[in-house]
Design a protein around this motif. Structure first.
Motif, PDB file in Angstrom:
ATOM      1  N   GLY A 138       0.810  -1.212   0.000  1.00  0.00           N
ATOM      2  CA  GLY A 138       0.000   0.000   0.000  1.00  0.00           C
ATOM      3  C   GLY A 138       0.839   1.256   0.000  1.00  0.00           C
ATOM      4  N   PHE A 139       1.961   1.230   0.754  1.00  0.00           N
ATOM      5  CA  PHE A 139       2.868   2.374   0.772  1.00  0.00           C
ATOM      6  C   PHE A 139       3.401   2.653  -0.630  1.00  0.00           C
ATOM      7  N   LEU A 140       3.753   1.605  -1.364  1.00  0.00           N
ATOM      8  CA  LEU A 140       4.261   1.781  -2.731  1.00  0.00           C
ATOM      9  C   LEU A 140       3.194   2.383  -3.634  1.00  0.00           C
ATOM     10  N   ILE A 141       1.958   1.908  -3.519  1.00  0.00           N
ATOM     11  CA  ILE A 141       0.863   2.450  -4.337  1.00  0.00           C
ATOM     12  C   ILE A 141       0.632   3.919  -4.003  1.00  0.00           C
ATOM     13  N   ALA A 142       0.595   4.232  -2.699  1.00  0.00           N
ATOM     14  CA  ALA A 142       0.338   5.614  -2.282  1.00  0.00           C
ATOM     15  C   ALA A 142       1.452   6.545  -2.730  1.00  0.00           C
ATOM     16  N   THR A 143       2.713   6.100  -2.608  1.00  0.00           N
ATOM     17  CA  THR A 143       3.837   6.951  -2.998  1.00  0.00           C
ATOM     18  C   THR A 143       3.867   7.155  -4.506  1.00  0.00           C
ATOM     19  N   THR A 144       3.537   6.122  -5.261  1.00  0.00           N
ATOM     20  CA  THR A 144       3.455   6.275  -6.722  1.00  0.00           C
ATOM     21  C   THR A 144       2.372   7.280  -7.089  1.00  0.00           C
ATOM     22  N   THR A 145       1.236   7.208  -6.388  1.00  0.00           N
ATOM     23  CA  THR A 145       0.172   8.182  -6.617  1.00  0.00           C
ATOM     24  C   THR A 145       0.621   9.585  -6.251  1.00  0.00           C
ATOM     25  N   ASN A 146       1.414   9.705  -5.169  1.00  0.00           N
ATOM     26  CA  ASN A 146       1.995  11.007  -4.816  1.00  0.00           C
ATOM     27  C   ASN A 146       2.694  11.633  -6.015  1.00  0.00           C
ATOM     28  N   VAL A 147       3.526  10.837  -6.676  1.00  0.00           N
ATOM     29  CA  VAL A 147       4.324  11.334  -7.799  1.00  0.00           C
ATOM     30  C   VAL A 147       3.432  11.694  -8.982  1.00  0.00           C
ATOM     31  N   VAL A 148       2.509  10.795  -9.342  1.00  0.00           N
ATOM     32  CA  VAL A 148       1.659  11.008 -10.515  1.00  0.00           C
ATOM     33  C   VAL A 148       0.749  12.222 -10.308  1.00  0.00           C
ATOM     34  N   PHE A 149       0.094  12.288  -9.145  1.00  0.00           N
ATOM     35  CA  PHE A 149      -0.852  13.373  -8.891  1.00  0.00           C
ATOM     36  C   PHE A 149      -0.151  14.726  -8.840  1.00  0.00           C
ATOM     37  N   SER A 150       0.970  14.807  -8.105  1.00  0.00           N
ATOM     38  CA  SER A 150       1.677  16.089  -7.999  1.00  0.00           C
ATOM     39  C   SER A 150       2.296  16.490  -9.328  1.00  0.00           C
ATOM     40  N   GLY A 151       2.755  15.503 -10.118  1.00  0.00           N
ATOM     41  CA  GLY A 151       3.300  15.817 -11.439  1.00  0.00           C
ATOM     42  C   GLY A 151       2.241  16.396 -12.362  1.00  0.00           C
ATOM     43  N   LEU A 152       1.060  15.780 -12.358  1.00  0.00           N
ATOM     44  CA  LEU A 152      -0.034  16.307 -13.177  1.00  0.00           C
ATOM     45  C   LEU A 152      -0.483  17.677 -12.691  1.00  0.00           C
ATOM     46  N   ALA A 153      -0.540  17.858 -11.368  1.00  0.00           N
ATOM     47  CA  ALA A 153      -0.950  19.154 -10.814  1.00  0.00           C
ATOM     48  C   ALA A 153       0.024  20.247 -11.214  1.00  0.00           C
ATOM     49  N   PHE A 154       1.315  19.916 -11.226  1.00  0.00           N
ATOM     50  CA  PHE A 154       2.306  20.924 -11.611  1.00  0.00           C
ATOM     51  C   PHE A 154       2.187  21.276 -13.090  1.00  0.00           C
ATOM     52  N   LEU A 155       1.934  20.276 -13.931  1.00  0.00           N
ATOM     53  CA  LEU A 155       1.779  20.552 -15.361  1.00  0.00           C
ATOM     54  C   LEU A 155       0.565  21.441 -15.612  1.00  0.00           C
ATOM     55  N   VAL A 156      -0.531  21.183 -14.903  1.00  0.00           N
ATOM     56  CA  VAL A 156      -1.723  22.028 -15.038  1.00  0.00           C
ATOM     57  C   VAL A 156      -1.414  23.443 -14.560  1.00  0.00           C
ATOM     58  N   GLN A 157      -0.751  23.555 -13.411  1.00  0.00           N
ATOM     59  CA  GLN A 157      -0.384  24.866 -12.881  1.00  0.00           C
ATOM     60  C   GLN A 157       0.505  25.624 -13.862  1.00  0.00           C
ATOM     61  N   LEU A 158       1.464  24.922 -14.445  1.00  0.00           N
ATOM     62  CA  LEU A 158       2.388  25.560 -15.377  1.00  0.00           C
ATOM     63  C   LEU A 158       1.662  26.033 -16.633  1.00  0.00           C
ATOM     64  N   GLY A 159       0.657  25.261 -17.068  1.00  0.00           N
ATOM     65  CA  GLY A 159      -0.081  25.647 -18.260  1.00  0.00           C
ATOM     66  C   GLY A 159      -1.038  26.803 -18.048  1.00  0.00           C
ATOM     67  N   LEU A 160      -1.488  26.990 -16.802  1.00  0.00           N
ATOM     68  CA  LEU A 160      -2.479  28.034 -16.532  1.00  0.00           C
ATOM     69  C   LEU A 160      -1.865  29.392 -16.229  1.00  0.00           C
ATOM     70  N   ARG A 161      -0.659  29.422 -15.662  1.00  0.00           N
ATOM     71  CA  ARG A 161      -0.107  30.717 -15.281  1.00  0.00           C
ATOM     72  C   ARG A 161       0.578  31.391 -16.463  1.00  0.00           C
ATOM     73  N   PRO A 162       0.514  32.698 -16.518  1.00  0.00           N
ATOM     74  CA  PRO A 162       1.036  33.417 -17.694  1.00  0.00           C
ATOM     75  C   PRO A 162       2.551  33.364 -17.805  1.00  0.00           C
ATOM     76  N   GLU A 163       3.252  33.462 -16.676  1.00  0.00           N
ATOM     77  CA  GLU A 163       4.716  33.442 -16.736  1.00  0.00           C
ATOM     78  C   GLU A 163       5.230  32.010 -16.650  1.00  0.00           C
ATOM     79  N   GLY A 164       6.411  31.787 -17.184  1.00  0.00           N
ATOM     80  CA  GLY A 164       7.004  30.463 -17.131  1.00  0.00           C
ATOM     81  C   GLY A 164       7.621  30.178 -15.767  1.00  0.00           C
ATOM     82  N   LEU A 165       8.296  29.053 -15.696  1.00  0.00           N
ATOM     83  CA  LEU A 165       8.962  28.648 -14.455  1.00  0.00           C
ATOM     84  C   LEU A 165      10.257  29.428 -14.283  1.00  0.00           C
ATOM     85  N   GLN A 166      10.392  30.100 -13.150  1.00  0.00           N
ATOM     86  CA  GLN A 166      11.634  30.794 -12.821  1.00  0.00           C
ATOM     87  C   GLN A 166      12.542  29.819 -12.081  1.00  0.00           C
ATOM     88  N   TRP A 167      13.613  29.407 -12.734  1.00  0.00           N
ATOM     89  CA  TRP A 167      14.433  28.330 -12.193  1.00  0.00           C
ATOM     90  C   TRP A 167      15.257  28.782 -10.990  1.00  0.00           C
TER      91      TRP A 167
END
Length: 312
Positions: free
Chosen positions: A37-66
């Protein structure tokens, strides 16, 4: 809206997410063992946060400031919190039971406050310190179970394959404080990084990805993981995926809160899950959790401490 008020709202959101995750775990753990279960939950952590970041990056007008410095701090936070913190904590749960393991977690904000004071000059007023002490004392009372000072929990070890002598720490003090310190270091690093680089979603993704890679690297019998996953209960898999969604959402909100309020306070507020879990478990799981006078007194102390912190 003031920065402090926003910080408290984010911390409250994190608290609700972590509480929901604990309640889901109570159901999911009966269908799939904690390791898988820990492995499933941690994998979901990565997938969900990765998708959330891509959505956030696509919605904001400025790009990522490294910011390379903050990037590596977020990665290091994942090593301490997502990997070492959970490793120590789950070892303590397996060897000594959840009650003994959990009670050490409330000391994490104290270690975070100490590091923030020594390394960043973050100071807390006397009222805030008093509120923290009351809150931690209340959480310890709520989490306390009879027999805490007894030996190992036989139920916790039932069916668990014992490692070779000396391979792992044998003391609840070592495992409990090890978990608390690891989480404190991880929270301190996250708080430091988000103040330089306001990217809590990306920070959550980096920590989760780092924790997952380390988990896979040091997990024995990797070839059996896919086979075990295929044979696992489908409902259990979805429940652990839901757990992963709740935990990474809580982490992201908690990271965001640390940008606006002291790290130790943000960490402490997100640890107040027992005061919500106990009554909700009593309501949802038909009296599986006993609400004793000690629990009620601890809840009152916790709420008083929070009130002092917020209304100081």
């Amino acid at each position: 809206m003031s920065d402090a008020f926003l910080g408290y709202l984010l911390a409250l959101g994190a608290l609700l997410c972590f509480t929901s995750g604990i309640l889901v775990t109570k159901v999911a753990a009966s269908r799939i063992n904690l390791g898988l279960g820990f492995l499933i939950a941690t994998t979901t952590n990565v997938v969900f946060s990765g998708l959330a970041f891509l959505v956030q990056l696509g919605l904001r007008p400025e790009g990522l400031q490294w910011n390379a410095h903050a990037f590596w701090i977020f990665v290091a936070a994942g090593i301490f919190a997502t990997y070492f913190g959970r490793w120590f904590f789950y070892e303590a749960v397996v060897r000594f039971g959840p009650a003994k393991a959990s009670i050490f977690q409330v000391s994490s904000p104290l270690f975070t406050a100490l590091m923030a004071w020594l390394l960043l000059g973050e100071r807390l007023g006397p009222l805030v310190v008093a509120g923290m002490v009351l809150t931690i004392a209340g959480l310890m009372l709520v989490s306390y179970k009879p027999g805490f000072f007894a030996g190992r929990d036989p139920a916790a070890e039932e069916g668990v394959k014992r490692p070779a002598p000396g391979y792992l720490p044998q003391s609840i003090l070592v495992l409990g404080l090890g978990s608390s310190l690891a989480y404190a270091v991880g929270n301190f690093l996250r708080g430091s990084a988000v103040r330089d680089w306001n990217e809590p979603v990306l920070g959550g993704f980096l920590g989760a990805a780092c924790g997952l890679l380390l988990h896979l690297a040091f997990t024995p019998e990797k070839r059996e993981l896919l086979q075990r996953l295929r044979a696992a209960s489908r409902s259990g898999v979805w429940l652990y995926a839901l757990l992963g969604t709740f935990t990474i959402s809580g982490q992201i909100l908690g990271i965001g809160a640390m940008r606006y309020i002291p790290m130790s306070i943000a960490t402490l507020l997100t640890l107040c899950t027992p005061i919500l879990v106990f009554p909700l478990s009593h309501l949802l799981f038909k009296n599986q959790e006993d609400i004793t006078p000690v629990v009620l007194g601890g809840t009152a102390l916790t709420l008083l401490g929070i009130f002092i912190i917020v209304m100081r």
